[in-house]
Design an enzyme around this catalytic site. Structure first.
Site, short mmCIF file in Angstrom:
data_model
loop_
_atom_site.label_atom_id
_atom_site.label_comp_id
_atom_site.label_asym_id
_atom_site.label_seq_id
_atom_site.Cartn_x
_atom_site.Cartn_y
_atom_site.Cartn_z
N SER A 251 0.80 -1.23 0.00
CA SER A 251 0.00 0.00 0.00
C SER A 251 0.83 1.28 0.00
O SER A 251 0.37 2.31 -0.48
CB SER A 251 -0.94 0.01 1.21
OG SER A 251 -0.21 -0.04 2.43
N HIS A 279 -5.62 -3.92 -1.00
CA HIS A 279 -5.47 -2.82 -1.96
C HIS A 279 -5.51 -3.31 -3.40
O HIS A 279 -4.86 -2.74 -4.28
CB HIS A 279 -4.17 -2.06 -1.68
CG HIS A 279 -4.25 -1.20 -0.45
ND1 HIS A 279 -4.79 0.06 -0.47
CD2 HIS A 279 -3.88 -1.45 0.83
CE1 HIS A 279 -4.73 0.59 0.75
NE2 HIS A 279 -4.19 -0.31 1.55
N LYS A 310 -12.48 -0.90 1.81
CA LYS A 310 -11.78 -0.06 0.83
C LYS A 310 -12.62 0.02 -0.45
O LYS A 310 -13.60 0.74 -0.48
CB LYS A 310 -10.37 -0.58 0.60
CG LYS A 310 -9.47 -0.40 1.84
CD LYS A 310 -8.06 -0.87 1.60
CE LYS A 310 -7.13 -0.48 2.75
NZ LYS A 310 -7.52 -1.04 4.05
#
Length: 465
Positions: A251, A279, A310
């Site tokens: 990340s 991610h 996310k």
């Protein structure tokens, strides 16, 4: 301190405004102030949230070495220019947000957001909000229970099936967050006879989860396949099972794990693989199936840990997806699962809608890919040094100096672009950067505005010619 004559005031400077600092003049972090009655009188007109006054001997005893050391460390962080200030949002999460200004949290301005994990732009999507409302209406606000007592609803099991199907695995298990998934997996699955082999730049939650287990711990140099193979060879005869652990996308750097090579080594040395794909899930790879799809190893990664917090709506929740026997064992032994409240029905309902959207169309994934290509190409042409994989929505703009990075992030706010600077200890010393995160919800014009602002600030600060 003789508390009959003196009062010790501890002041965290980030909690007061510049005007309030001026009114106190000599007040600084961890400073001992004398003449207590006058100070207390002065404090009456200033916000009380940032002060602790100790007027008796019994209260003073509570100020021990730990607190004093903490205040000194806070002071040194501030002096280094790396103090992390929380900027306040007064709007839903979106490409446009109302955020407090760096030097005065009482004032806000509308800015373009390029620092959220809202990769698919679904955080405030009306379809998810409606699904969350529907779940509230039909399944309630919360369960007030852990899963194995009375905290499992039909929608929880439905979501776990949807996740498993999305990743082409047998089953999945939900957690309050992926941090909890990472904290609960290693202790439950590995014993002293086993070995865990971890990339040196893995996320903090993986590191903490590994620390909780009793397995032999090994760390290979970041994405160094030769080093990984050496460890696999060394542990071949001394470990019952070996689990290779890596982030899918790292990340802070935006680079991608070498999953093809990792899976090949796992096959050769009879090891298993775990990927934290937080991610990448939902937006990376041709259909958003994450790094296994991007690297062409779907079906070869044994365990996938990821998040609902996310790209997949951005609320909360995490999960592990993998073979049936391992998921069943986690339900019996994983402590964060056994001892944490179940995921709220509204989050589950919205998450089900997210997977419906992803299974229906690749529109969001394709739009994001176009934004990433545009931003990266224009920034590189302007002379900025970028890190990370060319296809990923995380674009680190490398600057080096911590204080300069923080100042440039403040300059960008003034230009109407919300980005955050990262420096030590989040990243290595001398490698401070601004991490830009693109979203499918960004329009072409918004991406262009971000590029133009970087160029303006970069020239003013001497970063680019």
């Amino acid at each position: 301190v003789d508390t009959t004559k003196k009062v010790r005031i501890f002041w965290t400077t980030n909690l007061i405004t510049q005007e309030e600092r001026s009114s106190m003049q000599a007040v600084r972090l961890h400073k001992v102030l004398e003449d207590g009655p006058k100070i207390l009188h002065l404090l009456k007109g200033i916000r009380q949230k940032s002060s602790l006054a100790f007027e008796s001997q019994s209260q003073c005893k509570r100020i021990n070495g730990l607190v004093t050391r903490a205040m000194e460390e806070l002071h040194s962080i501030e002096d280094a220019g790396t103090f992390k200030h929380e900027r306040i949002l007064e709007s839903p999460q979106s490409t446009l947000v109302n955020v407090s200004l760096p030097n005065d949290e009482t004032k806000t301005r509308t800015v373009l957001n390029f620092c959220a994990n809202n990769y698919l732009g679904l955080s405030s999507d009306p379809r998810l909000i409606k699904a969350a409302h529907d779940a509230l209406d039909h399944r309630g606000y919360g369960l007030s229970s852990v899963r194995f007592i009375c905290g499992t609803q039909d929608i929880h099991k439905e979501l776990e099936r949807k996740i498993a199907s999305f990743h082409s695995t047998d089953d999945a298990i939900l957690y309050p967050s992926c941090f909890d998934a990472n904290a609960g997996i290693f202790e439950a699955l590995l014993g002293p006879e086993d070995a865990v082999i971890s990339d040196s730049l893995n996320h903090a939650s993986l590191i903490d989860g590994i620390r909780l287990c009793k397995a032999q711990r090994h760390r290979y140099k970041h994405s160094d396949m030769l080093d990984l193979e050496n460890i696999l060879r060394e542990t071949h005869e001394i470990a019952r099972n070996r689990l290779i652990v890596t982030d899918g996308v790292f990340s802070m750097d935006g680079d991608v794990a070498k999953l093809k090579e990792i899976c090949d080594l796992a096959d050769i040395y009879d090891a298993q693989t775990l990927v934290d794909d937080c991610h990448a899930t939902g937006f990376f790879g041709k259909t958003g199936r994450g790094t296994p799809e991007h690297c062409g190893v779907e079906g070869r990664v044994d365990l996938i840990n990821s998040t609902l917090g996310k790209a997949l709506g951005g609320a909360t929740g995490g999960y592990t997806s993998g073979p049936q026997a391992l998921i069943d064992l986690l339900r019996q032994k994983s402590r964060p699962y056994l001892f944490s409240n179940t995921l709220a029905p509204s989050v589950v309902g919205a998450s089900l809608e997210t997977f419906r959207i992803l299974n229906e169309s690749n529109e969001h994934v394709e739009k994001l890919a176009k934004n990433v290509t545009m931003f990266r190409s224009q920034m590189q042409n302007a002379g900025f040094k970028l890190a990370g994989d060319a296809n990923n929505a995380i674009v680190p703009v490398m600057l080096g100096d911590a204080r300069l990075t923080s100042e440039i992030a403040d300059d960008m706010i003034e230009e109407g672009i919300y980005v955050i600077g990262f420096s030590y200890p989040v990243v290595p010393k001398g490698k401070a950067r601004i991490r830009v995160q693109l979203s499918a919800a960004h329009s072409i014009d918004e991406v262009q505005k971000a590029v133009d602002a970087f160029i303006e600030v970069g020239k003013k600060r001497g970063i680019i010619p």
